[in-house]
Design a protein around this motif. Structure first.
Motif, PDB file in Angstrom:
ATOM      1  N   SER A  11      -9.447 -13.824  -1.700  1.00  0.00           N
ATOM      2  CA  SER A  11      -8.897 -12.772  -0.840  1.00  0.00           C
ATOM      3  C   SER A  11      -7.380 -12.911  -0.725  1.00  0.00           C
ATOM      4  CB  SER A  11      -9.561 -12.807   0.537  1.00  0.00           C
ATOM      5  OG  SER A  11      -9.351 -14.057   1.143  1.00  0.00           O
ATOM      6  N   TRP A  12      -6.760 -11.809  -0.358  1.00  0.00           N
ATOM      7  CA  TRP A  12      -5.305 -11.739  -0.185  1.00  0.00           C
ATOM      8  C   TRP A  12      -5.015 -11.051   1.147  1.00  0.00           C
ATOM      9  CZ3 TRP A  12      -7.986 -10.882  -4.606  1.00  0.00           C
ATOM     10  CH2 TRP A  12      -7.604 -11.582  -5.747  1.00  0.00           C
ATOM     11  N   ALA A  13      -3.945 -11.480   1.811  1.00  0.00           N
ATOM     12  CA  ALA A  13      -3.523 -10.831   3.050  1.00  0.00           C
ATOM     13  C   ALA A  13      -2.476  -9.775   2.717  1.00  0.00           C
ATOM     14  CB  ALA A  13      -2.941 -11.865   4.013  1.00  0.00           C
ATOM     15  N   VAL A  14      -2.671  -8.578   3.266  1.00  0.00           N
ATOM     16  CA  VAL A  14      -1.687  -7.495   3.180  1.00  0.00           C
ATOM     17  C   VAL A  14      -1.424  -7.080   4.617  1.00  0.00           C
ATOM     18  CG1 VAL A  14      -1.168  -5.206   2.246  1.00  0.00           C
ATOM     19  CG2 VAL A  14      -2.658  -6.776   0.957  1.00  0.00           C
ATOM     20  N   GLY A  15      -0.361  -7.641   5.229  1.00  0.00           N
ATOM     21  CA  GLY A  15      -0.193  -7.476   6.672  1.00  0.00           C
ATOM     22  C   GLY A  15      -1.435  -8.029   7.355  1.00  0.00           C
ATOM     23  N   GLU A 216      -3.444   2.740  -2.407  1.00  0.00           N
ATOM     24  CA  GLU A 216      -2.366   2.007  -1.747  1.00  0.00           C
ATOM     25  C   GLU A 216      -2.783   1.626  -0.341  1.00  0.00           C
ATOM     26  OE1 GLU A 216       2.073   3.287  -1.814  1.00  0.00           O
ATOM     27  OE2 GLU A 216       1.296   3.702   0.202  1.00  0.00           O
ATOM     28  N   LEU A 217      -2.551   0.348  -0.020  1.00  0.00           N
ATOM     29  CA  LEU A 217      -2.832  -0.180   1.313  1.00  0.00           C
ATOM     30  C   LEU A 217      -1.522  -0.579   1.949  1.00  0.00           C
ATOM     31  CD1 LEU A 217      -5.626  -2.774   0.548  1.00  0.00           C
ATOM     32  CD2 LEU A 217      -5.825  -0.638   1.783  1.00  0.00           C
ATOM     33  N   SER A 218      -1.355  -0.325   3.226  1.00  0.00           N
ATOM     34  CA  SER A 218      -0.148  -0.820   3.887  1.00  0.00           C
ATOM     35  C   SER A 218      -0.477  -1.253   5.312  1.00  0.00           C
ATOM     36  CB  SER A 218       0.957   0.235   3.867  1.00  0.00           C
ATOM     37  OG  SER A 218       0.474   1.450   4.371  1.00  0.00           O
ATOM     38  N   ALA A 222       3.778  -4.633   4.898  1.00  0.00           N
ATOM     39  CA  ALA A 222       3.307  -5.118   3.594  1.00  0.00           C
ATOM     40  C   ALA A 222       2.546  -4.002   2.880  1.00  0.00           C
ATOM     41  CB  ALA A 222       2.415  -6.337   3.771  1.00  0.00           C
ATOM     42  N   THR A 223       2.627  -4.017   1.541  1.00  0.00           N
ATOM     43  CA  THR A 223       1.966  -2.974   0.741  1.00  0.00           C
ATOM     44  C   THR A 223       1.239  -3.610  -0.434  1.00  0.00           C
ATOM     45  OG1 THR A 223       3.817  -1.508   1.259  1.00  0.00           O
ATOM     46  CG2 THR A 223       2.362  -0.798  -0.503  1.00  0.00           C
ATOM     47  N   ALA A 224       0.096  -3.019  -0.789  1.00  0.00           N
ATOM     48  CA  ALA A 224      -0.628  -3.430  -2.002  1.00  0.00           C
ATOM     49  C   ALA A 224      -1.088  -2.183  -2.726  1.00  0.00           C
ATOM     50  CB  ALA A 224      -1.822  -4.309  -1.657  1.00  0.00           C
ATOM     51  N   LEU A 225      -1.239  -2.306  -4.038  1.00  0.00           N
ATOM     52  CA  LEU A 225      -1.715  -1.183  -4.841  1.00  0.00           C
ATOM     53  C   LEU A 225      -2.840  -1.660  -5.753  1.00  0.00           C
ATOM     54  CD1 LEU A 225      -0.854   1.878  -5.440  1.00  0.00           C
ATOM     55  CD2 LEU A 225      -0.074   0.931  -7.620  1.00  0.00           C
ATOM     56  N   ASP A 268       8.053  -5.944  -3.076  1.00  0.00           N
ATOM     57  CA  ASP A 268       7.070  -6.906  -2.571  1.00  0.00           C
ATOM     58  C   ASP A 268       5.641  -6.387  -2.686  1.00  0.00           C
ATOM     59  OD1 ASP A 268       8.729  -8.986  -1.953  1.00  0.00           O
ATOM     60  OD2 ASP A 268       9.144  -8.258   0.083  1.00  0.00           O
ATOM     61  N   THR A 269       5.473  -5.186  -3.256  1.00  0.00           N
ATOM     62  CA  THR A 269       4.113  -4.627  -3.369  1.00  0.00           C
ATOM     63  C   THR A 269       3.222  -5.552  -4.192  1.00  0.00           C
ATOM     64  OG1 THR A 269       4.907  -2.367  -3.166  1.00  0.00           O
ATOM     65  CG2 THR A 269       2.740  -2.667  -4.180  1.00  0.00           C
ATOM     66  N   LEU A 270       2.069  -5.858  -3.642  1.00  0.00           N
ATOM     67  CA  LEU A 270       1.092  -6.700  -4.329  1.00  0.00           C
ATOM     68  C   LEU A 270       0.255  -5.805  -5.240  1.00  0.00           C
ATOM     69  CD1 LEU A 270      -0.088  -9.633  -4.398  1.00  0.00           C
ATOM     70  CD2 LEU A 270      -1.824  -8.789  -2.785  1.00  0.00           C
TER      71      LEU A 270
END
Ligand code: ZN
Length: 299
Positions: A11-15, A216-218, A222-225, A268-270
């Motif tokens: 797992s990864w933390a995005v905010g 896209e998650l934010s 923090a942001t991830a795609l 910084d987008t993951l």
């Protein structure tokens, strides 16, 4: 990859969002040369950073099938549903699988009955398989409490497409039962993207298929795609012109990938790759006139 379901879920933390990888299976070595024929061993050998995680010493690409699961704004979300068990498929790597995928979902805290939203980045067999499972000889929705969601352009493209029998079979066993249960929602995705709920957006990334979306998650800055199949393998960061043999519109696919990578580079987008082997995630950084992935291992 074929780890027991009781091993810790990556797992990864995005905010304050935790994104879990739900493993289905590692795809066989023949997948790379078929899917990305221009990613030859010579091309792969030219990118040291791909080894050892994303490519073997023999230049063979490592390609996985997995989903991502997370909670955002109180919604329990699953992005793509893999290949599925017991599906009759022309591709031998996808035919009649027997994986522990539902047990892994449950181990990650997402028992199938608890999922609220299933996002389908596009309607290919390795992204919709666990939409359904077999019960008493019939294909029934695996996530009966969820809304399933895909882009309207995607569903309409396939509705008008002259499908070969293998594809018709996929729609029969993995899409039609969801539609008959009235669980599928079609979303209009304009060029600027479509917000589903705070912190969750669909990003149009056409080319692989016409209605393809990235997710896209934010949260908390923090942001991830999540890529879906607009990028299949990290080698495409170094060579964005390398497309997949199954891209519906190869030129559009290349243009989408180029624009997306340019927008992500140095941020910084993951980036979470839907077919990326572990470590699966990373940041896009400039490298040799194009880009590479700086991996961010799972916790
Ligand atoms: Zn795929």
């Amino acid at each position: 990859m074929q780890t027991p379901p009781d091993t810790p879920v990556p797992s990864w933390a995005v905010g304050d969002i935790t994104v879990h990888r739900i493993d289905e299976t590692l795809l066989p070595p023949a997948t790379g040369p078929w899917l990305l024929p221009d990613a030859t061993p010579q091309v792969v050998a030219g990118q040291d950073w791909l080894h050892p995680h994303f490519a073997g010493d023999d230049g063979i690409l490592r390609i996985d099938s997995h989903s991502f699961a997370f909670v955002v704004d109180g919604l329990r979300v699953l992005v793509d549903t893999g290949i599925g068990n017991g599906k009759e498929r022309a591709n031998p790597a996808w035919h009649n699988l027997r994986t522990d995928y539902p047990e892994r979902l449950t181990a990650a805290g997402f028992p199938p009955g608890s999922v609220d939203l299933v996002i389908l980045t596009h309607l290919h067999a390795d992204h919709v398989g666990w939409n359904t499972r077999k019960e008493d000889g019939a294909w029934v929705p695996t996530f009966p409490g969820a809304r399933y969601l895909t882009a309207r352009a995607e569903r309409e493209f396939w509705a008008a497409y002259d499908m070969e029998e293998a594809r018709r079979q996929m729609f029969r066993d993995s899409m039609i039962p969801v539609e008959q249960a009235d669980l599928l929602d079609l979303v209009d995705v304009p060029a600027e993207g479509a917000r589903i709920t705070p912190g969750l957006r669909l990003v149009p990334t056409p080319g692989h298929t016409p209605g393809h979306v990235a997710v896209e998650l934010s949260s908390q800055g923090a942001t991830a795609l999540i890529t879906g199949d607009c990028i299949h393998h990290p080698v495409q960061l170094a060579h964005p012109a390398i497309g997949a043999c199954v891209d519906i519109d190869p030129q559009q696919s290349e243009a989408t990938r180029g624009a997306l990578l340019a927008s992500l580079a140095g941020t910084d987008t993951l980036l979470l790759g839907t077919h990326f082997a572990p470590p699966t995630a990373g940041r896009v950084v400039a490298h040799g006139g194009a880009y590479r992935l700086r991996p961010v291992p799972a916790a």
